[in-house]
Scaffold this active site. Structure first.
Site, PDB file in Angstrom:
ATOM      1  N   SER A 143      28.062  82.191 -62.076  1.00 19.45           N
ATOM      2  CA  SER A 143      27.163  81.730 -62.039  1.00 19.45           C
ATOM      3  C   SER A 143      27.100  80.702 -63.921  1.00 19.45           C
ATOM      4  CB  SER A 143      25.865  81.598 -62.811  1.00 19.45           C
ATOM      5  OG  SER A 143      25.041  80.644 -62.841  1.00 19.45           O
ATOM      6  N   ASP A 238      23.826  76.350 -51.575  1.00 17.14           N
ATOM      7  CA  ASP A 238      24.376  76.165 -52.824  1.00 17.14           C
ATOM      8  C   ASP A 238      23.946  74.942 -54.232  1.00 17.14           C
ATOM      9  OD1 ASP A 238      24.414  76.571 -55.930  1.00 17.14           O
ATOM     10  OD2 ASP A 238      25.869  78.258 -55.916  1.00 17.14           O
ATOM     11  N   HIS A 268      22.923  80.330 -54.458  1.00 21.54           N
ATOM     12  CA  HIS A 268      23.406  80.994 -55.481  1.00 21.54           C
ATOM     13  C   HIS A 268      23.525  81.934 -55.917  1.00 21.54           C
ATOM     14  CE1 HIS A 268      25.056  80.031 -59.228  1.00 21.54           C
ATOM     15  NE2 HIS A 268      23.976  80.851 -60.095  1.00 21.54           N
TER      16      HIS A 268
END
Length: 303
Positions: A143, A238, A268
């Protein structure tokens, strides 16, 4: 949605990116209640502080037999540049060291909005410089950690920094312009949505968000030539999916060896959310294979 994630997502409370300090407190309390995870044999954890303009705490996961010439994986945790902690990735990092034989270095970088760009990048770059020894070196993250890994690769290229042998970008958070199609089409995605992204970019970049710098938002970089080989993972459910896909395709167009994996029907950071899910185990096996290639010593050139 992959059925192995449905129950988990239904029980997961939303993350409070509007108030990162409050979310950090909630996350710390939750971590204190996590069950103990078995520690892999033959891996020692040591704490270290990188001497820099701002001292940077890091954790080293060192497998037995790793000497001064051992390869290094610089791991950067996620959290939208404003939450997250190395504690959350400790089982992953320890197992990664055991499975690869590399020294895994997890960076406890400063968080926004208290410490906006470029504080996190500066901390990660200081760690990169400290652990670059000429042995194979990979930057990796999830991320926002993947966004910082991509930014490290750009900064090292642009400034003549250490040689990076590979970049591993898992569900990367890269594009402060938020212009990719999935940001609109999956705006209400579970785990991390478009409003979360807007808040996080505001915390991290502050007044720069309207014209984001290349090292703050790697997707705006015009020239991707000469970057390290990349492994890019995108989650199908996501809102960040398409910025990951576009970055990987642009790397390929620039002549960079970039491997792209898009996994349908998962949220995600799915490998961290449900590491025991069958798709997460499959991706972990792929990741270990990729790291094995990135961490191989360069062949000796004979005259």
């Amino acid at each position: 949605m992959d059925p192995e994630f449905t129950e988990f997502l239904a029980a997961m409370p939303p993350l409070q990116f509007a108030d990162p300090a409050a979310q950090r407190e909630l996350s710390a309390k939750a971590r204190a209640e996590w069950p103990e995870v078995p520690w892999p044999d033959g891996v020692a954890r040591t704490d270290h502080t990188v001497a820099a303009a701002h001292p940077v705490p890091v954790r080293r996961y060192v497998p037995d037999g790793a000497g001064d010439a051992a390869p290094v994986v610089l791991w950067i945790h996620g959290g939208g540049y404003c939450i997250g902690h190395p504690d959350e990735d400790e089982p992953f990092c320890a197992r990664l060291a055991a499975d690869t034989g590399a020294v895994v270095v997890s960076v406890d970088y400063r968080l926004a909005p208290e410490h906006p760009y470029p504080a996190a990048l500066d901390d990660c770059y200081a760690a990169l410089l400290d652990f670059a020894s000429g042995a194979p070196l990979v930057v990796a993250g999830m991320s926002a950690g993947a966004g910082l890994a991509a930014a490290l690769a750009l900064r090292a290229r642009d400034t003549g920094g250490p040689v990076i042998n590979g970049q591993v970008l898992l569900c990367p958070f890269l594009d402060a312009t938020m212009g990719a199609e999935s940001m609109a089409g999956l705006s209400a995605a579970p785990v991390f949505n478009a409003e979360d992204a807007r808040l996080c970019w505001g915390h991290y970049l502050g007044p720069l968000v309207g014209a984001p710098p290349v090292w703050g938002s790697p997707s705006v970089a015009q020239d991707l030539r000469g970057l390290p080989p990349a492994y890019v993972l995108a989650a199908g459910a996501d809102c960040l999916r398409d910025e990951a896909v576009q970055y990987a395709l642009r790397l390929q167009a620039a002549g960079v060896a970039a491997e792209l994996h898009v996994v349908p029907g998962v949220p995600h950071a799915f490998t961290a959310m449900q590491p025991g899910a069958s798709v997460s185990r499959r991706i972990r096996a792929e990741l270990l294979a990729v790291l094995g290639r990135f961490l191989e010593p360069a062949p000796v050139q004979t005259p």
